[in-house]
Design an enzyme around this catalytic site. Structure first.
Site, mmCIF file in Angstrom:
data_model
loop_
_atom_site.group_PDB
_atom_site.id
_atom_site.type_symbol
_atom_site.label_atom_id
_atom_site.label_comp_id
_atom_site.label_asym_id
_atom_site.label_seq_id
_atom_site.Cartn_x
_atom_site.Cartn_y
_atom_site.Cartn_z
ATOM 1 C CG ASN A 130 -5.546 4.191 8.675
ATOM 2 O OD1 ASN A 130 -5.932 5.198 8.084
ATOM 3 N ND2 ASN A 130 -4.547 4.219 9.525
ATOM 4 C CB CYS A 144 2.890 6.143 24.419
ATOM 5 S SG CYS A 144 2.695 7.522 25.514
ATOM 6 C CB ALA A 150 -1.477 -8.743 -0.764
ATOM 7 N N GLY A 208 0.803 -1.220 0.000
ATOM 8 C CA GLY A 208 0.000 0.000 0.000
ATOM 9 C C GLY A 208 0.837 1.272 0.000
ATOM 10 C CB THR A 209 3.819 2.313 1.926
ATOM 11 O OG1 THR A 209 3.173 2.151 3.186
ATOM 12 C CG2 THR A 209 4.747 3.511 1.985
#
Lengths: 123, 409
Positions: free
Chosen positions: B151, B331, B206, B71-72
């Protein structure tokens, strides 16, 4: 670096949670960057810290540092408590990831504020 | 210890049917898909079959589907590729405030290089408004990139409406205006069709579809010109150089086929679990805030802010009891700022820090929900016991309750 088993144990079973209604000193400090907050209340018997309690809001290391700090403090003298360092807390928790050093720093800052309060009361 | 995985938006386990299909391509069918000999042609045929299946999942043509690493990379190729190809026509990009960091990061990088970026707000429902897109469009806008589903909170964006708008503008003479959507979270969870969406580029990954990590795809509508980012080979019709990861692509193809044929059953299953979980949380835990529009969101995802506590502590507590979730707290992400998505809903830092994402998968069961509802209220209660914010709020409540009611007020 993953959190140690000791760390996770402090998180799952935090020691000395709460506030002491008869506290001799109460100190609360906030990390202005991330908003973490630690509140420490101590009872003294002469030179000795006879009871320590904490409340904490923030990331997991802040909670764990509050827990391990109060565990160390009970039974210490004021002067012994003044010698506790960030490294001592980190070691007692089985290590902390480098970017979590702020949690130990907040705990030490809160402790120092409490000690200053003790000294003020005594003078 | 019982293990319950509720982090399917982070990644999914590989379906055994997918593993079985890909294994021969790691052993006996090991050819390079660019080779002319038999070994290579076997691999090529497998890649072509997979391309057909991945295209079918989104209603595209196989030759509009470019395989890449995930995806990136798909988001990088889409946004940089268009920005660089259309540069002479304009340097303005429209995106939203709640994009995945892959899109956010590329837009930030382009901004540093002189592009202008408009980041559309979302409202307390976590949804972009088409009117805001209309207002943001300029003559020099070359790309609108808005995710199909978020997301963190799962909200489904009005991409089809934005697609209609972009096509109208193009028909009216704004020829170099393109629409990209990041469908990494949406694909396989809701129906996704490139024609219905009217998008020109669409990113897929995927490993959100029960296939392995390291493979994804970018849909590029026929006729859309992109500047290739990975150069040095002729693969993927010159759009993405590099030897195809044949076994992973085969896995992606099979996973896409399963996602398409099982979509309705999977969606219904996770929705039932998610809804029961949320009802249970609402009944058993006070001071919670459900994030994102309740109706227009992915069926498998629930994002809840637990007041007075911080997400990372809750995440670790749940993990110690075998439950895997995600948090929007700073965090755990390593940044100083808590979730920009939750902040974009207008929530304060405390709610952003206390947000937890629960994302269900096809293999979760009713017993998993039972276990969650047994463990979660206790974990929240234990952390609140430590919280000075909670103690203060409780004290204030108690004070209010003991205030005498004055007649006439």
């Amino acid at each position: 670096m993953p959190y140690s088993e000791t760390f996770k144990d402090h998180l799952a079973h935090p020691r000395h949670v709460g506030e002491l209604p008869e506290a001799d000193v109460v100190a609360e400090e906030t990390n202005p960057v991330c908003g973490d907050r630690l509140r420490l209340s101590l009872c003294l018997k002469g030179e000795l810290i006879s009871a320590a309690r904490f409340l904490a809001y923030g990331c997991a290391p802040t909670l764990a540092c509050g827990s391990v700090l109060t565990e160390m403090l009970e039974g210490m003298t004021r002067d012994e408590a003044a010698h506790i360092t960030r490294a001592d807390l980190t070691r007692a928790l089985g290590g902390l990831p480098a970017r979590k050093g702020h949690a130990a720093a907040l705990a030490i800052e809160t402790l120092r504020a409490a000690l200053v309060e003790i000294d003020k009361q005594r003078s | 210890m019982r293990r319950v995985y509720l982090d399917h938006s982070a990644t999914t386990p590989v379906d055994p049917r997918v593993v079985e299909a890909m294994l021969p391509y790691l052993t006996e069918i090991y050819g390079n898909a660019s080779s002319v000999h038999h070994f290579g042609q076997e691999a090529r045929a497998a890649v072509d079959r997979a391309r057909h299946e991945v295209a079918a999942l989104i209603g595209a043509r196989p030759n509009e589907t470019v395989f890449l690493s995930g995806g990136t990379e798909a988001n990088n190729l889409a946004i940089r590729g268009i920005a660089e190809a259309a540069e002479q026509h304009g340097r303005h990009i429209i995106t939203s405030q709640i994009e995945h960091s892959a899109v956010r990061g590329v837009c930030d990088a382009l901004e540093k290089r002189g592009w202008e970026v408009t980041r559309l707000p979302v409202y307390d429902d976590g949804i972009v408004r088409v009117e805001d897109v209309i207002e943001a469009l300029r003559d020099d806008t070359v790309l609108v990139t808005v995710m199909l589903a978020n997301n963190e909170i799962g909200t489904i964006q009005p991409v089809a409406e934005i697609g209609r708008l972009v096509r109208e503008r193009r028909a009216a003479g704004h020829r170099h205006l393109w629409l990209h959507t990041d469908a990494v979270q949406a694909a396989g969870r809701i129906p996704v069709g490139v024609e219905a969406l009217g998008c020109d580029l669409l990113s897929l990954s995927a490993h959100k579809l029960y296939a392995p990590k390291g493979v994804g795809a970018l849909y590029v509508r026929r006729g859309v010109r992109l500047v290739t980012q990975n150069v040095g080979g002729h693969q993927e019709r010159e759009r993405r150089a590099g030897t195809e990861s044949v076994a992973s692509i085969v896995a992606f193809g099979v996973a896409a086929e399963l996602a398409r044929t099982e979509l309705d059953a999977r969606a219904e299953h996770v929705r039932r679990l998610r809804d029961r979980f949320e009802r249970g949380v609402a009944q058993s835990i006070e001071d919670v805030v459900f994030n994102g529009d309740a109706a227009r969101r992915l069926p498998h995802l629930s994002n809840i802010s637990f007041r007075y506590i911080e997400g990372e502590g809750l995440l670790i507590n749940l993990d110690l009891q075998g439950i895997a979730v995600s948090t929007g707290s700073a965090c755990s992400s390593g940044s100083l700022e808590p979730s920009p998505v939750i902040r974009a809903l207008g929530r304060n830092d405390e709610l952003a820090r206390g947000s937890i994402r629960f994302s269900f998968g096809k293999d979760n069961t009713e017993e998993d929900v039972d276990y969650m509802l047994e463990v979660l209220p206790r974990a929240v209660e234990n952390l609140r016991r430590l919280s000075p914010l909670y103690q203060r709020a409780q004290a204030e409540r108690a004070a209010c309750e003991t205030q005498p009611v004055v007649a006439g007020n």
